[in-house]
Write a protein that holds these residues in place. Structure first.
Motif, PDB file in Angstrom:
ATOM      1  N   GLY A   1       1.025  -1.427  -0.163  1.00  0.00           N
ATOM      2  CA  GLY A   1       0.277   0.283   0.043  1.00  0.00           C
ATOM      3  C   GLY A   1       1.433   1.383   0.101  1.00  0.00           C
ATOM      4  N   TYR A   2       0.708   1.686  -0.691  1.00  0.00           N
ATOM      5  CA  TYR A   2       1.116   3.150  -0.662  1.00  0.00           C
ATOM      6  C   TYR A   2       1.581   3.879   0.455  1.00  0.00           C
ATOM      7  CZ  TYR A   2       3.011   8.459  -2.303  1.00  0.00           C
ATOM      8  OH  TYR A   2       4.034   8.982  -2.107  1.00  0.00           O
ATOM      9  N   GLY A   3       3.565   4.026   0.455  1.00  0.00           N
ATOM     10  CA  GLY A   3       3.784   5.203   1.559  1.00  0.00           C
ATOM     11  C   GLY A   3       5.140   4.918   1.530  1.00  0.00           C
ATOM     12  N   THR A   4       5.301   5.919   2.289  1.00  0.00           N
ATOM     13  CA  THR A   4       7.365   6.646   2.431  1.00  0.00           C
ATOM     14  C   THR A   4       8.068   6.071   3.124  1.00  0.00           C
ATOM     15  OG1 THR A   4       6.774   7.733   3.610  1.00  0.00           O
ATOM     16  CG2 THR A   4       6.522   8.885   1.627  1.00  0.00           C
ATOM     17  N   PHE A   5       7.322   4.883   4.276  1.00  0.00           N
ATOM     18  CA  PHE A   5       7.798   4.027   5.181  1.00  0.00           C
ATOM     19  C   PHE A   5       6.727   3.276   5.372  1.00  0.00           C
ATOM     20  CE2 PHE A   5       6.715   7.718   7.168  1.00  0.00           C
ATOM     21  CZ  PHE A   5       5.794   7.254   8.914  1.00  0.00           C
ATOM     22  N   ALA A   6       7.788   1.767   5.942  1.00  0.00           N
ATOM     23  CA  ALA A   6       6.644   0.567   6.556  1.00  0.00           C
ATOM     24  C   ALA A   6       6.310   1.398   8.051  1.00  0.00           C
ATOM     25  CB  ALA A   6       7.262  -0.407   7.209  1.00  0.00           C
ATOM     26  N   GLY A   7       4.832   0.910   7.699  1.00  0.00           N
ATOM     27  CA  GLY A   7       4.109   1.568   8.599  1.00  0.00           C
ATOM     28  C   GLY A   7       3.039   3.025   8.629  1.00  0.00           C
ATOM     29  N   GLN A   8       3.633   3.468   7.903  1.00  0.00           N
ATOM     30  CA  GLN A   8       2.762   5.432   6.943  1.00  0.00           C
ATOM     31  C   GLN A   8       1.335   5.134   7.267  1.00  0.00           C
ATOM     32  OE1 GLN A   8       4.148   7.338   3.959  1.00  0.00           O
ATOM     33  NE2 GLN A   8       3.146   9.167   4.902  1.00  0.00           N
ATOM     34  N   GLY A   9       0.546   6.083   8.009  1.00  0.00           N
ATOM     35  CA  GLY A   9      -0.916   5.841   7.618  1.00  0.00           C
ATOM     36  C   GLY A   9      -1.266   4.713   8.188  1.00  0.00           C
ATOM     37  N   GLY A  10      -1.371   3.838   8.982  1.00  0.00           N
ATOM     38  CA  GLY A  10      -2.112   2.532   9.622  1.00  0.00           C
ATOM     39  C   GLY A  10      -3.649   2.682  10.221  1.00  0.00           C
TER      40      GLY A  10
END
Length: 318
Positions: free
Chosen positions: A89-98
């Motif tokens: 899922g789109y994310g600049t880092f793991a866990g973004q916008g969870g």
């Protein structure tokens, strides 16, 4: 209840979010757009700020989301791997916008069901076949691509002598793609997943009472996307749509056909403008006492906290 766009504890936005949630006094709240970390430090920091404003939500639950999770593939075809668009899922880092669940009542963690790693290809009737008969995803992508952009969770909450199951998710926006409509198809299937789950396609059907609460990123009337998905969900007789509304006189029309009082988010106009994308849908056995949407007209902190309104529903367990 739903809220989005939560940042670090020392950001002024967090204070606005905490103040807003404390004023809403939820028993259970499904948060969307909160960054995930392994020890839930961010979520617990938010809980402390909410408590400082007079409302305690001692039980915190979150799982690693698909946002920013590497696939090892070049999904967007730009010749590079490990970029935001190459993640599950789109994310600049793991866990973004969870996602996270905060509750006054205990979460039955051993009975949580996490469907976030289900492959898109394994979704019954997945929209992976294009109109010309070709497939949307190459075989190498089908083998790794999850259905969930962020996650699909079933979180049981123990309320006195009853268990309420919270079904929560955050679907992909049905835009930012090309004529193949990859994101629109994924959004459709992420929403329809819940109907398949209620049918028993992914194991035991959930026993009521339950509440489906999440960001579908899809309006049943206005904006982009495949409307059949959300319309089917809203029409399903296993749930009720309490149609939470903004306070009278708050919402303004933006040329759309839907009732603007139902809109849960205010994006800059004219496109996409205000839309209804967040939902709280109780199982049909629950009695709805009242429902609404907190907006900046009733609580100024919403404007600082998120462009999304806080959707709430008061329910009576029978």
């Amino acid at each position: 209840m739903l809220l989005r766009d939560i940042l670090s504890e020392d950001d002024p936005q967090v204070e606005s979010v905490a103040r807003l949630i404390a004023r809403a006094t939820p028993d259970v709240i499904a948060l969307q757009g909160i960054d995930y970390d392994h020890d839930l430090i961010s979520a617990r920091a938010l809980v402390r700020r909410i408590s400082a404003h007079g409302h305690d939500l001692p039980h915190v639950f979150a799982l690693r989301p698909n946002t920013g999770m590497t696939t090892g593939l070049d999904l967007d075809g730009d010749g590079r791997k490990g970029r935001p668009k190459d993640a599950q899922g789109y994310g600049t880092f793991a866990g973004q916008g969870g996602m996270a669940v905060l509750s006054r009542f205990p979460v039955v963690t051993e009975d949580v069901r996490d469907f976030s790693d289900i492959l898109w290809r394994d979704m019954p009737e997945a929209l992976l076949r294009l109109e010309d008969g070709t497939t949307l995803l190459p075989d190498r992508v089908k083998k790794v691509q999850h259905l969930s952009t962020v996650g699909h969770w079933v979180v049981p909450v123990r309320i006195e002598d009853q268990t309420l199951r919270l079904l929560t998710f955050h679907a992909s926006p049905p835009v930012f793609d090309g004529p193949e409509d990859r994101n629109g198809r994924r959004n459709h299937d992420e929403i329809v997943f819940w109907l398949k789950y209620l049918d028993g396609a992914f194991g035991a059907r959930p026993q009521p009472p339950f509440v489906l609460a999440g960001d579908a990123n899809l309006d049943p009337i206005d904006g982009a996307g495949r409307k059949a998905a959300i319309r089917r969900l809203l029409a399903d007789d296993r749930m009720v749509d309490p149609k939470p509304m903004r306070p009278a006189g708050v919402a303004q029309g933006n040329g759309h056909d839907g009732d603007p009082r139902l809109d849960t988010v205010d994006w800059p106009g004219p496109d996409p403008g205000s839309l209804r994308v967040s939902y709280v849908l109780p199982s049909a056995d629950l009695e709805v006492l009242k429902a609404g949407i907190v907006t900046d007209a009733t609580n100024r902190s919403v404007e600082d906290a998120s462009r999304h309104g806080l959707v709430w529903v008061d329910l009576l367990l029978k």
